[in-house]
Design an enzyme around this catalytic site. Structure first.
Site, PDB file in Angstrom:
ATOM      1  N   PHE A  78      44.551  54.770  34.589  1.00  9.21           N
ATOM      2  CA  PHE A  78      43.540  53.844  35.102  1.00  9.21           C
ATOM      3  C   PHE A  78      42.439  54.512  35.936  1.00  9.21           C
ATOM      4  CE2 PHE A  78      46.659  50.517  34.183  1.00  9.21           C
ATOM      5  CZ  PHE A  78      45.820  49.509  33.722  1.00  9.21           C
ATOM      6  N   GLU A  79      42.428  55.848  35.980  1.00  4.97           N
ATOM      7  CA  GLU A  79      41.438  56.501  36.850  1.00  4.97           C
ATOM      8  C   GLU A  79      40.010  56.116  36.476  1.00  4.97           C
ATOM      9  OE1 GLU A  79      41.934  60.701  37.386  1.00  4.97           O
ATOM     10  OE2 GLU A  79      44.030  60.484  37.964  1.00  4.97           O
ATOM     11  N   CYS A  83      36.080  63.814  32.173  1.00  9.64           N
ATOM     12  CA  CYS A  83      36.475  64.959  31.342  1.00  9.64           C
ATOM     13  C   CYS A  83      36.817  64.527  29.919  1.00  9.64           C
ATOM     14  CB  CYS A  83      37.633  65.709  31.980  1.00  9.64           C
ATOM     15  SG  CYS A  83      38.936  64.624  32.529  1.00  9.64           S
ATOM     16  N   ILE A 123      40.602  65.850  40.035  1.00 11.77           N
ATOM     17  CA  ILE A 123      41.777  66.307  39.263  1.00 11.77           C
ATOM     18  C   ILE A 123      42.562  67.342  40.067  1.00 11.77           C
ATOM     19  CG2 ILE A 123      42.477  67.651  37.222  1.00 11.77           C
ATOM     20  CD1 ILE A 123      40.619  66.080  35.541  1.00 11.77           C
ATOM     21  N   GLY A 124      41.827  68.224  40.749  1.00 11.17           N
ATOM     22  CA  GLY A 124      42.476  69.238  41.592  1.00 11.17           C
ATOM     23  C   GLY A 124      43.343  68.601  42.672  1.00 11.17           C
ATOM     24  N   GLY A 132      39.749  74.882  42.768  1.00  7.27           N
ATOM     25  CA  GLY A 132      38.979  73.654  42.561  1.00  7.27           C
ATOM     26  C   GLY A 132      39.714  72.461  43.146  1.00  7.27           C
ATOM     27  N   THR A 133      39.078  71.768  44.088  1.00  6.61           N
ATOM     28  CA  THR A 133      39.760  70.638  44.744  1.00  6.61           C
ATOM     29  C   THR A 133      38.983  69.336  44.574  1.00  6.61           C
ATOM     30  OG1 THR A 133      38.743  71.311  46.823  1.00  6.61           O
ATOM     31  CG2 THR A 133      41.013  72.020  46.456  1.00  6.61           C
ATOM     32  N   GLY A 134      38.425  69.147  43.360  1.00  8.16           N
ATOM     33  CA  GLY A 134      37.805  67.852  43.035  1.00  8.16           C
ATOM     34  C   GLY A 134      38.917  66.845  42.774  1.00  8.16           C
TER      35      GLY A 134
END
Length: 413
Positions: free
Chosen positions: A115-116, A54, A193-194, A189-191
């Site tokens: 650190f993602e 993102c 970040i979700g 939205g459950t990606g």
């Protein structure tokens, strides 16, 4: 090993100069990444790593000119070359290496120490490898960046405290909304970040009125199961929005899924859009009761945690410098590998010619013994040269020139 006419480039854009809308134009989902890699392969590019999050979209790869990589990126996204030129950066060779280290270690993240990105780099390298688009340089560089990232995590407190976009969003809600534990929260939205936002919500708000909706219900059920939350069907989105106080949108759709027309509300509603491209149309604010906040605004929230993290930048940079030096030393050895091989080849030619002469002259000639002795001597001579070139990195270019002259190697290389 890269061809002599190509250089290693990092081209891309990030939150620093490109706003969310422009970043959205250059965003690459999995299918576009696959298409871009296939295209690169047919164009003769030998190594390419794609990062698209993102906050940034970047290509790291070998090309004769960076335009080859820019063209590939624009061909597979909505972005144009003109837009790219306005906000982009292009790094070459050592600068490109330094940039990947900075990105992978959280020093270039929108929230310092986030650190993602390192898991993205790992996944991207695996994807490139499966396409035959990760040469030894690319693989070694990625592994070096991963090592630096691990050391920074364990040896410094650069990532101390839970700070990421998902945490910043929860922090924002807690600062803005009173009696948060009694409010209705809807997460759409459950990606990645979700999921992270969901975890932070459960951990920090002590709220048991959290509802999840995802286009694929199974994914939402998976997340909800971990935290004992409610899941609703995608077609109930409008109805659920009407009941909620806080709506968090973290979907990966290419066009806005939440807009004024689906808001049937009679009370204040706070909407947080954590999606890239943006998934909430700004026309929602035509409703007097709606407040809309985008992740770019959230990332500006600096707190004591972030201030404290800044103290650890020098320590992180020191670790990066050490591992970069190791990588560059390895690169330097690549310079002289062809010369060492050419010396070996030349000495083997001399050996074979000498052995042939001896074989003809002496019928009792012990060929096996001579082969063993001469091969050992050749190995020792080439080892001496390799050792000298490794140790004397300052004059390696002059040494290579001299060796080539002495052994008349120009034609062989």
């Amino acid at each position: 090993m890269q061809h002599l006419s190509t250089h290693f480039y990092a081209i891309g854009l990030s939150y620093k100069k490109a706003d969310a809308e422009i970043r959205g134009h250059f965003s690459l989902d999995d299918s576009r990444k696959e298409a871009l890699l296939s295209h690169a392969k047919t164009n003769g590019i030998e190594s390419l790593i794609i990062i698209s999050t993102c906050n940034r979209t970047e290509l790291y790869g070998f090309a004769e000119h960076p335009y080859q990589l820019i063209h590939l990126l624009c061909e597979h996204t909505k972005g144009t070359v003109e837009e790219f030129q306005e906000v982009a950066y292009i790094y070459k060779n050592r600068e490109a290496i330094a940039h990947m280290f900075k990105v992978g270690s959280g020093l270039d993240s929108q929230i310092l120490g986030d650190f993602e990105i390192i898991s993205q780099i790992k996944a991207s390298a695996r994807r490139s490898k499966s396409h035959g688009l990760l040469n030894s340089y690319g693989e070694r560089l990625v592994n070096s960046v991963i090592r630096a990232s691990k050391r920074i995590k364990t040896e410094t407190e650069l990532s101390s405290g839970a700070t990421s976009v998902s945490f910043a969003s929860v922090q924002y809600i807690m600062n803005k909304v009173e009696n948060i534990s009694e409010k209705n929260i809807l997460l759409f939205g459950t990606g990645k970040i979700g999921r992270n936002t969901c975890e932070n919500l459960v951990k920090h708000t002590k709220n048991s009125h959290i509802t999840l909706i995802n286009r694929t219900k199974d994914k939402a059920l998976e997340v909800a199961g971990k935290f004992n939350l409610i899941v609703k069907d995608f077609d109930e989105l409008e109805e659920e929005i009407s009941k909620t106080d806080i709506l968090i949108v973290a979907t990966g759709a290419l066009n806005p899924t939440v807009h004024k027309a689906i808001l049937n509300i009679s009370r204040p509603l706070l909407i947080l859009d954590l999606s890239i491209p943006k998934n909430v149309n700004t026309n929602v604010t035509d409703h007097a009761d709606v407040s809309l906040v985008h992740m770019d605004d959230l990332a500006k929230i600096t707190d004591d945690t972030l201030e404290k993290r800044k103290e650890f930048i020098p320590a992180a940079e020191q670790i990066i410098a050490e591992i970069t030096d190791e990588f560059v030393a390895w690169l330097d050895t690549l310079k002289f590998v062809p010369t060492i091989q050419a010396i070996k080849h030349k000495l083997n030619d001399l050996k074979n010619s000498e052995l042939n002469t001896l074989r003809k002259k002496n019928p009792d000639f012990n060929e096996d013994q001579a082969e063993l002795v001469t091969s050992n001597i050749i190995q020792k001579i080439t080892n001496q040269f390799a050792h000298h070139l490794k140790e004397d990195s300052n004059t390696v270019d002059e040494s290579l020139e001299l060796i080539k002259k002495i052994f008349q190697l120009e034609e062989s290389l």
